[in-house]
Design a protein around this motif. Sequence first.
Motif, PDB file in Angstrom:
ATOM      1  N   THR A  78       0.857  -1.256  -0.056  1.00  0.00           N
ATOM      2  CA  THR A  78      -0.051  -0.113   0.128  1.00  0.00           C
ATOM      3  C   THR A  78       0.991   1.093   0.108  1.00  0.00           C
ATOM      4  OG1 THR A  78      -1.836   1.146   1.017  1.00  0.00           O
ATOM      5  CG2 THR A  78      -0.149   0.064   2.497  1.00  0.00           C
ATOM      6  N   GLU A  79       0.289   2.331  -0.464  1.00  0.00           N
ATOM      7  CA  GLU A  79       1.010   3.491  -0.202  1.00  0.00           C
ATOM      8  C   GLU A  79       0.325   4.462   0.473  1.00  0.00           C
ATOM      9  OE1 GLU A  79       1.343   5.285  -4.349  1.00  0.00           O
ATOM     10  OE2 GLU A  79       2.910   3.618  -4.818  1.00  0.00           O
ATOM     11  N   VAL A  80      -0.736   4.089   1.246  1.00  0.00           N
ATOM     12  CA  VAL A  80      -1.491   4.860   2.191  1.00  0.00           C
ATOM     13  C   VAL A  80      -0.392   5.033   3.420  1.00  0.00           C
ATOM     14  CG1 VAL A  80      -3.409   4.514   4.076  1.00  0.00           C
ATOM     15  CG2 VAL A  80      -3.687   3.713   1.511  1.00  0.00           C
ATOM     16  N   SER A  81      -0.194   6.130   3.825  1.00  0.00           N
ATOM     17  CA  SER A  81       0.777   6.294   4.993  1.00  0.00           C
ATOM     18  C   SER A  81       0.042   5.925   6.162  1.00  0.00           C
ATOM     19  CB  SER A  81       0.765   8.001   5.148  1.00  0.00           C
ATOM     20  OG  SER A  81      -0.184   8.543   5.510  1.00  0.00           O
ATOM     21  N   GLU A  82       0.785   5.823   7.292  1.00  0.00           N
ATOM     22  CA  GLU A  82       0.498   5.059   8.331  1.00  0.00           C
ATOM     23  C   GLU A  82      -0.386   6.453   9.272  1.00  0.00           C
ATOM     24  OE1 GLU A  82       2.176   3.478  12.658  1.00  0.00           O
ATOM     25  OE2 GLU A  82       3.757   4.176  11.170  1.00  0.00           O
ATOM     26  N   GLU A  83      -0.355   7.507   8.866  1.00  0.00           N
ATOM     27  CA  GLU A  83      -0.986   8.511   9.658  1.00  0.00           C
ATOM     28  C   GLU A  83      -2.544   8.430   9.090  1.00  0.00           C
ATOM     29  OE1 GLU A  83      -1.187  13.462  10.089  1.00  0.00           O
ATOM     30  OE2 GLU A  83       0.289  12.456   8.976  1.00  0.00           O
ATOM     31  N   ILE A  84      -2.548   8.604   7.698  1.00  0.00           N
ATOM     32  CA  ILE A  84      -4.090   8.153   7.073  1.00  0.00           C
ATOM     33  C   ILE A  84      -4.619   6.949   7.536  1.00  0.00           C
ATOM     34  CG2 ILE A  84      -4.964   7.802   4.842  1.00  0.00           C
ATOM     35  CD1 ILE A  84      -2.924   9.972   3.449  1.00  0.00           C
ATOM     36  N   PHE A  85      -3.702   5.856   7.669  1.00  0.00           N
ATOM     37  CA  PHE A  85      -4.287   4.711   7.826  1.00  0.00           C
ATOM     38  C   PHE A  85      -4.926   4.836   9.389  1.00  0.00           C
ATOM     39  CE2 PHE A  85      -3.795   0.514   9.967  1.00  0.00           C
ATOM     40  CZ  PHE A  85      -4.953  -0.267   9.074  1.00  0.00           C
ATOM     41  N   MET A  86      -4.289   5.424  10.389  1.00  0.00           N
ATOM     42  CA  MET A  86      -4.750   5.606  11.598  1.00  0.00           C
ATOM     43  C   MET A  86      -5.821   6.352  11.904  1.00  0.00           C
ATOM     44  SD  MET A  86      -2.919   3.515  13.313  1.00  0.00           S
ATOM     45  CE  MET A  86      -3.226   3.691  14.938  1.00  0.00           C
ATOM     46  N   ASP A  87      -6.186   7.523  11.268  1.00  0.00           N
ATOM     47  CA  ASP A  87      -7.398   8.080  10.962  1.00  0.00           C
ATOM     48  C   ASP A  87      -8.278   7.586  10.142  1.00  0.00           C
ATOM     49  OD1 ASP A  87      -6.020  10.564  11.892  1.00  0.00           O
ATOM     50  OD2 ASP A  87      -5.650  11.467   9.771  1.00  0.00           O
ATOM     51  N   TYR A  88      -8.240   6.411   9.307  1.00  0.00           N
ATOM     52  CA  TYR A  88      -9.118   5.865   8.949  1.00  0.00           C
ATOM     53  C   TYR A  88      -9.902   4.767  10.130  1.00  0.00           C
ATOM     54  CZ  TYR A  88     -10.697   1.757   6.237  1.00  0.00           C
ATOM     55  OH  TYR A  88     -11.314   0.479   5.844  1.00  0.00           O
ATOM     56  N   LEU A  89      -8.719   4.114  10.764  1.00  0.00           N
ATOM     57  CA  LEU A  89      -8.976   3.005  11.796  1.00  0.00           C
ATOM     58  C   LEU A  89      -9.833   3.894  12.956  1.00  0.00           C
ATOM     59  CD1 LEU A  89      -6.221   0.734  12.752  1.00  0.00           C
ATOM     60  CD2 LEU A  89      -8.199   0.383  11.436  1.00  0.00           C
ATOM     61  N   SER A  90      -9.401   5.235  13.067  1.00  0.00           N
ATOM     62  CA  SER A  90     -10.050   5.765  14.126  1.00  0.00           C
ATOM     63  C   SER A  90     -11.828   6.056  13.964  1.00  0.00           C
ATOM     64  CB  SER A  90      -9.502   7.436  14.415  1.00  0.00           C
ATOM     65  OG  SER A  90      -9.022   7.514  15.645  1.00  0.00           O
ATOM     66  N   SER A  91     -11.838   6.523  12.510  1.00  0.00           N
ATOM     67  CA  SER A  91     -12.984   6.706  12.280  1.00  0.00           C
ATOM     68  C   SER A  91     -14.089   5.461  11.999  1.00  0.00           C
ATOM     69  CB  SER A  91     -13.371   7.573  10.964  1.00  0.00           C
ATOM     70  OG  SER A  91     -12.889   6.566   9.813  1.00  0.00           O
ATOM     71  N   LEU A  92     -13.365   4.146  11.709  1.00  0.00           N
ATOM     72  CA  LEU A  92     -14.003   3.059  11.965  1.00  0.00           C
ATOM     73  C   LEU A  92     -14.383   2.724  13.273  1.00  0.00           C
ATOM     74  CD1 LEU A  92     -12.141   0.642   9.309  1.00  0.00           C
ATOM     75  CD2 LEU A  92     -14.172   1.902   9.134  1.00  0.00           C
ATOM     76  N   GLY A  93     -13.471   2.744  14.020  1.00  0.00           N
ATOM     77  CA  GLY A  93     -13.854   2.422  15.490  1.00  0.00           C
ATOM     78  C   GLY A  93     -14.673   3.461  16.207  1.00  0.00           C
ATOM     79  N   GLU A  94     -14.994   4.372  15.715  1.00  0.00           N
ATOM     80  CA  GLU A  94     -16.361   5.161  16.306  1.00  0.00           C
ATOM     81  C   GLU A  94     -17.456   5.239  15.677  1.00  0.00           C
ATOM     82  OE1 GLU A  94     -14.782   9.251  15.795  1.00  0.00           O
ATOM     83  OE2 GLU A  94     -13.051   9.005  17.269  1.00  0.00           O
ATOM     84  N   SER A  95     -17.517   4.529  14.574  1.00  0.00           N
ATOM     85  CA  SER A  95     -18.697   4.042  13.963  1.00  0.00           C
ATOM     86  C   SER A  95     -18.968   2.544  13.497  1.00  0.00           C
ATOM     87  CB  SER A  95     -18.927   4.825  12.724  1.00  0.00           C
ATOM     88  OG  SER A  95     -17.936   4.552  11.565  1.00  0.00           O
ATOM     89  N   THR A  96     -18.682   1.999  12.589  1.00  0.00           N
ATOM     90  CA  THR A  96     -19.032   0.747  12.047  1.00  0.00           C
ATOM     91  C   THR A  96     -18.242  -0.264  12.948  1.00  0.00           C
ATOM     92  OG1 THR A  96     -18.528   1.697   9.742  1.00  0.00           O
ATOM     93  CG2 THR A  96     -19.009  -0.746   9.824  1.00  0.00           C
ATOM     94  N   TYR A  97     -17.370  -0.249  13.319  1.00  0.00           N
ATOM     95  CA  TYR A  97     -16.545  -1.051  14.198  1.00  0.00           C
ATOM     96  C   TYR A  97     -16.073  -0.970  15.640  1.00  0.00           C
ATOM     97  CZ  TYR A  97     -15.917  -3.361   9.912  1.00  0.00           C
ATOM     98  OH  TYR A  97     -16.053  -4.494   8.877  1.00  0.00           O
TER      99      TYR A  97
END
Length: 168
Positions: A78-97
């Motif tokens: 992946t070329e997704v940066s760790e910072e973007i990935f952690m933001d993505y996980l954060s939003s998943l953790g507050e909603s779907t997951y």
Amino acid sequence: MDKNATRYSVQLYIYDLSRGMARSLSPIMLGKQLDGIWHTAIVVYGDEFFFGGVGISSCSPGGTMLGPPDTVVELGETEVSEEIFMDYLSSLGESTYRGDRYRLFEHNCNTFTNEVAQFLTGRPIPSYITDLPSEVLSTPFGQILRPILDSIHIAPPGGNVINGARNN
């Protein structure tokens, strides 16, 4: 694609929660062969990420009580940066997951890793893992066990919860 972009390896760690028992007991109990009861996690940026009854968690690779994985699948890069990935996980953790959204059959660790794998690499995890719940539920015994199994929340000890412990 930017030739200078940093690329990160993405792996799928696969654990058999039954420790081999599903392979031997499933023909007797379900009338069909299951090779395992799969728990999966995504390993990227030097950490293992997974979803369970407490929400999204992370640990060092192989760092839960399950120990080392039974199988490691290379999902690509992946070329997704760790910072973007952690933001993505954060939003998943507050909603779907969020932890209270966990459902053993419909919305589990494998649903999570499949979604995250597609976000990072554009490719899903192997279908034999995502098809497991419907395989079990297609059997009479699976239907009988469903109310009991639905109440089970799997969260391997040893991970650090990523913002998911709070249930809004």
